[in-house]
Design a protein around this motif. Structure first.
Motif, mmCIF file in Angstrom:
data_model
loop_
_atom_site.group_PDB
_atom_site.id
_atom_site.type_symbol
_atom_site.label_atom_id
_atom_site.label_comp_id
_atom_site.label_asym_id
_atom_site.label_seq_id
_atom_site.Cartn_x
_atom_site.Cartn_y
_atom_site.Cartn_z
ATOM 1 N N GLU A 1 41.133 28.967 29.670
ATOM 2 C CA GLU A 1 41.853 29.578 28.564
ATOM 3 C C GLU A 1 41.801 28.671 27.334
ATOM 4 O O GLU A 1 41.523 27.469 27.452
ATOM 5 C CB GLU A 1 43.308 29.872 28.973
ATOM 6 N N VAL A 2 42.094 29.232 26.162
ATOM 7 C CA VAL A 2 41.924 28.508 24.903
ATOM 8 C C VAL A 2 42.730 27.204 24.874
ATOM 9 O O VAL A 2 42.229 26.167 24.431
ATOM 10 C CB VAL A 2 42.281 29.419 23.703
ATOM 11 N N SER A 3 43.978 27.213 25.377
ATOM 12 C CA SER A 3 44.791 25.992 25.311
ATOM 13 C C SER A 3 44.148 24.864 26.130
ATOM 14 O O SER A 3 44.174 23.701 25.728
ATOM 15 C CB SER A 3 46.203 26.269 25.832
ATOM 16 N N GLY B 1 25.592 39.724 31.966
ATOM 17 C CA GLY B 1 25.345 40.470 33.192
ATOM 18 C C GLY B 1 26.545 40.333 34.099
ATOM 19 O O GLY B 1 27.690 40.499 33.677
ATOM 20 N N GLN B 2 26.311 39.982 35.347
ATOM 21 C CA GLN B 2 27.432 39.856 36.283
ATOM 22 C C GLN B 2 28.152 38.522 36.126
ATOM 23 O O GLN B 2 29.313 38.398 36.480
ATOM 24 C CB GLN B 2 26.927 40.025 37.713
ATOM 25 N N THR B 3 27.455 37.504 35.614
ATOM 26 C CA THR B 3 28.098 36.204 35.464
ATOM 27 C C THR B 3 28.818 36.143 34.118
ATOM 28 O O THR B 3 28.203 35.981 33.082
ATOM 29 C CB THR B 3 27.062 35.069 35.526
ATOM 30 N N VAL B 4 30.115 36.307 34.151
ATOM 31 C CA VAL B 4 30.922 36.273 32.937
ATOM 32 C C VAL B 4 31.516 34.876 32.809
ATOM 33 O O VAL B 4 31.951 34.282 33.792
ATOM 34 C CB VAL B 4 32.046 37.325 33.020
ATOM 35 N N ASN B 5 31.478 34.324 31.599
ATOM 36 C CA ASN B 5 32.101 33.021 31.390
ATOM 37 C C ASN B 5 32.899 33.043 30.094
ATOM 38 O O ASN B 5 32.900 34.034 29.370
ATOM 39 C CB ASN B 5 31.041 31.911 31.381
ATOM 40 N N GLN B 6 33.567 31.948 29.812
ATOM 41 C CA GLN B 6 34.448 31.877 28.644
ATOM 42 C C GLN B 6 33.767 31.213 27.446
ATOM 43 O O GLN B 6 34.441 30.718 26.539
ATOM 44 C CB GLN B 6 35.727 31.125 29.023
ATOM 45 N N ASP B 7 32.437 31.201 27.422
ATOM 46 C CA ASP B 7 31.747 30.556 26.304
ATOM 47 C C ASP B 7 32.097 31.170 24.960
ATOM 48 O O ASP B 7 32.119 30.485 23.943
ATOM 49 C CB ASP B 7 30.230 30.618 26.522
ATOM 50 N N SER C 1 39.372 26.646 35.192
ATOM 51 C CA SER C 1 40.599 27.313 35.628
ATOM 52 C C SER C 1 40.310 28.795 35.881
ATOM 53 O O SER C 1 40.949 29.431 36.700
ATOM 54 C CB SER C 1 41.713 27.132 34.595
ATOM 55 N N VAL C 2 39.335 29.357 35.159
ATOM 56 C CA VAL C 2 38.788 30.665 35.521
ATOM 57 C C VAL C 2 37.681 30.365 36.533
ATOM 58 O O VAL C 2 36.726 29.665 36.207
ATOM 59 C CB VAL C 2 38.191 31.380 34.286
ATOM 60 N N PRO C 3 37.827 30.832 37.777
ATOM 61 C CA PRO C 3 36.889 30.407 38.815
ATOM 62 C C PRO C 3 35.423 30.638 38.439
ATOM 63 O O PRO C 3 35.065 31.683 37.898
ATOM 64 C CB PRO C 3 37.285 31.269 40.011
ATOM 65 N N GLY D 1 49.938 32.361 32.075
ATOM 66 C CA GLY D 1 49.470 33.110 30.910
ATOM 67 C C GLY D 1 48.437 32.302 30.157
ATOM 68 O O GLY D 1 48.424 31.073 30.244
ATOM 69 N N GLY D 2 47.572 32.966 29.407
ATOM 70 C CA GLY D 2 46.593 32.223 28.619
ATOM 71 C C GLY D 2 45.762 33.156 27.764
ATOM 72 O O GLY D 2 45.670 34.352 28.042
ATOM 73 N N VAL D 3 45.155 32.577 26.711
ATOM 74 C CA VAL D 3 44.287 33.353 25.832
ATOM 75 C C VAL D 3 42.849 33.234 26.341
ATOM 76 O O VAL D 3 42.322 32.131 26.471
ATOM 77 C CB VAL D 3 44.388 32.854 24.371
ATOM 78 N N LEU D 4 42.248 34.378 26.637
ATOM 79 C CA LEU D 4 40.883 34.401 27.163
ATOM 80 C C LEU D 4 40.021 35.324 26.316
ATOM 81 O O LEU D 4 40.542 36.163 25.572
ATOM 82 C CB LEU D 4 40.884 34.932 28.603
ATOM 83 N N TRP D 5 38.701 35.175 26.444
ATOM 84 C CA TRP D 5 37.771 36.108 25.803
ATOM 85 C C TRP D 5 37.856 37.443 26.518
ATOM 86 O O TRP D 5 37.767 37.511 27.743
ATOM 87 C CB TRP D 5 36.338 35.566 25.871
ATOM 88 N N ASN D 6 38.095 38.483 25.742
ATOM 89 C CA ASN D 6 38.215 39.822 26.302
ATOM 90 C C ASN D 6 36.911 40.570 26.027
ATOM 91 O O ASN D 6 36.639 40.984 24.904
ATOM 92 C CB ASN D 6 39.402 40.526 25.626
ATOM 93 N N GLU D 7 36.097 40.725 27.062
ATOM 94 C CA GLU D 7 34.761 41.312 26.898
ATOM 95 C C GLU D 7 34.867 42.773 26.441
ATOM 96 O O GLU D 7 34.052 43.249 25.648
ATOM 97 C CB GLU D 7 34.024 41.223 28.244
ATOM 98 N N THR D 8 35.868 43.470 26.926
ATOM 99 C CA THR D 8 36.009 44.889 26.589
ATOM 100 C C THR D 8 36.308 45.078 25.112
ATOM 101 O O THR D 8 35.755 45.940 24.453
ATOM 102 C CB THR D 8 37.150 45.509 27.428
#
Lengths: 358, 264
Positions: free
Chosen positions: A37-39, A214-220, A270-272, A310-317
């Motif tokens: 997450e961003v923090s 694709g199937q591998t989503v990351n927080q880049d 922290s995001v597996p 809680g945390g701020v993440l990239w929301n792909e949708t």
């Protein structure tokens, strides 16, 4: 509060102490993964500044394919909602985008707004065998050659009766076309060719590109803005000389470990995310959402954002950074710390040691 | 001739951007030994790894190179640097004049953005030899880069001006070229991918992109002039031009003013 040092369970204070020992003694520590997450990403940059380390991300190959092309030729991009709402032609390049969540929404719906509203949506495929596309062009010589051939047809430099001519005709006759691709699959030159293709097509109609994982989503996509507002640079920066130096080749964590330049690593996920092989080749610390005693020399389990904390993440949708509250009724232990709080304690603990002040 | 002799392998990557004959000229031995060349928070000074011997001349010899020596000869504006051994990334990057000679191998981005002078790598060069670094407008930009051995992938990527001579180059040689000349005895797959202008002369190539079209054989005055220029640098490369050449025009996906000449 699960934490392990050399495979033995311990409490978090002892684990943070062991992690500080490891980073404090290192000449060139790397902080990699940044799948968080961003923090926590912000805290990782602070820690890197403290220990003079370098940073690298989990999805750097795709991120730099995208950024490299952006820095040279720019980009005309769209968002997932715009593609679903407006596109009457969707060109899917390569195989990976077909496995993305977005394709589920693109297939079986039609444009509902804009100049193509009410039209049927045609799915075009380049370089992937699929029965979901209305028109598919194979890429026998690889996706790069196929993209170049398509662009040559669109520019009018090649003219024949090949499937590329037909694909070019379908794109130019659309009202709003979208080109979907996975940058990690097609590389920087592929992305650059797509952006050039999009610019050429905009001479006659409206066309935009959209990078989809694709199937591998990351927080880049979260790391890039955090890195930009913290250091003014893209993610692969080193702070060994106290100022952020950006160098995508030098600060490639896998290369640094293979060359024996990195002598300690902190893996933040922290995001597996799957752990890289090189992590076992160097004294390492793992701050992970899915922890196991053998993940690294020092392992600290942290809350998974959007599940335990809680945390701020990239929301792909939505194509944006959004806050994800902790899920109520989760099965994970409630006292898991956030990755950011662990990283902040680690930074403070290192700052308190006179020998490691940076 | 000033000499730096490597005493021990550097414990971290070293940055030689500020080490040139010109910058060492006005320094005493003690001052030169105290120059900061390290890249980690611990830092390394020149005297920690090298025995320094200065004579104020415009020639610098580095006895014993190492693949961790980055930026050797980078931004060089005058004089000569000779490295006996290997160098790391960005050797001769951004140099404007002078000569850099490496007897061993070079890392990636050798000669990137170099506007003048001559860089000679007697061993192999890494990826992006004469190519552009991240976000740079151009790769080699007027200098001459000679690689006696092999070069990695993307040799001459986004090159804008100047000359590259290379033994065997990997995949995507001359990719996205803006202008300039590359002569290679052999290149890998997809040479000249996305090239706008420029000339690539080769003896042998891997898979060619379908966006290059053959335009026949030509006897051009320019090729004879080029052969004459190459003859002074490398007989083997000049011999490429002595045979009949097939010309391919491309890359049709872009401006299509580039050309690949293949000796038949």
């Amino acid at each position: 509060m699960p934490a392990w040092v050399k495979g033995a369970a311990t409490d978090i204070d002892a684990a943070i102490g062991a992690a500080a020992d490891l980073l404090g003694a290192a000449r060139m520590p790397v902080i990699a993964g940044l799948n968080a997450e961003v923090s926590a990403i912000r805290a990782a940059f602070d820690l890197a500044g403290r220990v003079g380390g370098s940073l690298d991300t989990d999805g750097a190959a795709g991120t730099y394919a995208e950024l490299g092309a952006l820095s040279r030729v720019g980009a005309m991009t769209s968002t997932p909602a715009e593609v679903v709402g407006r596109a009457d032609a969707v060109l899917v390049v390569g195989a990976n985008p077909w496995t993305s969540e977005l394709m589920g929404r693109v297939v079986g719906s039609a444009p509902s707004r804009g100049r193509a509203a009410g039209a049927e949506r045609s799915l075009l495929a380049l370089g992937a065998p699929t029965n979901r596309a209305s028109f598919a062009v194979p890429a026998e010589g690889g996706v790069l050659s196929a993209l170049a051939q398509l662009r040559a047809h669109v520019r009018g430099h090649l003219a024949d009766d090949s499937p590329f001519a037909e694909l070019s005709k379908r794109l130019t006759s659309s009202l709003y076309a979208a080109v979907l691709y996975d940058p990690a699959e097609i590389g920087e030159m592929g992305v650059e060719t797509i952006q050039g293709l999009v610019v050429d097509l905009n001479d006659t109609t409206r066309v935009f590109s959209l990078a989809v994982p694709g199937q591998t989503v990351n927080q880049d996509r979260a790391v890039v803005p955090v890195s930009a507002w913290t250091t003014g640079q893209a993610p692969r920066v080193g702070l060994g000389r106290r100022v952020p130096e950006h160098d995508p080749w030098r600060f490639d964590a896998a290369r640094q470990v293979a060359a024996g330049e990195a002598d300690a690593a902190l893996w933040l996920a922290s995001v597996p995310a799957p752990r890289p092989d090189w992590l076992t080749k160097v004294p390492s610390i793992a701050l992970v959402g899915e922890a196991s005693a053998d993940a690294a020399q020092v392992v600290i389990a942290v809350g998974v954002p959007g599940r335990d904390v809680g945390g701020v993440l990239w929301n792909e949708t939505r194509g944006a950074l959004t806050y994800w509250p902790p899920r109520s009724g989760g099965s994970a232990p409630a006292d898991l710390p956030t990755a950011a709080s662990v990283l902040e304690r680690l930074t403070k603990s290192l700052a308190a040691r006179s020998g490691t002040v940076c | 001739m000033s000499t730096l002799t490597l005493r021990e392998a550097p414990p971290e990557r070293l940055d030689f951007l500020s080490i040139s004959p010109l910058s060492l000229k006005g320094l005493s031995q003690g001052e030169a030994e105290r120059l900061e060349v390290g890249t980690s928070r611990r830092g390394v000074r020149l005297g920690d790894c090298f025995a320094v011997s200065l004579d104020g001349s415009d020639t610098l010899t580095i006895e014993g190179g190492h693949e961790r020596l980055d930026h050797v000869g980078a931004s060089l504006s005058d004089g000569a640097i000779r490295v006996v051994g290997d160098v790391g990334q960005r050797c001769g990057a951004g140099m404007a004049a002078g000569t850099v000679t490496v007897t061993g191998n070079a890392g990636p981005y050798a000669g990137s953005g170099a506007t003048g002078g001559t860089i000679t790598i007697e061993g192999d060069a890494g990826d992006f030899a004469g190519g552009a670094v991240y976000a740079a407008k151009a790769g080699l930009d007027g200098a001459t880069l000679i690689v006696h051995g092999n070069a990695g992938d993307h040799c001459g990527d986004r090159m804008r001006r100047g000359l590259i001579l290379v033994g065997r180059a990997g995949a995507h040689a001359g990719s996205r070229m803006i202008a300039g000349t590359i002569a290679a005895l052999e290149v890998g797959d997809l040479p000249g991918f996305g090239m706008r202008r420029g000339t690539l002369v080769t003896g042998k190539h891997g898979a060619l992109s379908p966006t290059f079209v053959e335009t026949g054989s030509h006897d051009l005055v320019f090729m004879r002039l080029l052969a004459k220029q190459l003859r002074s640098l490398s007989e083997a490369h000049a011999d490429l031009l002595a045979k009949p050449l097939r010309r391919y025009s491309g890359d049709l996906a872009t401006l299509a003013k580039g050309e690949i000449w293949v000796s038949a």
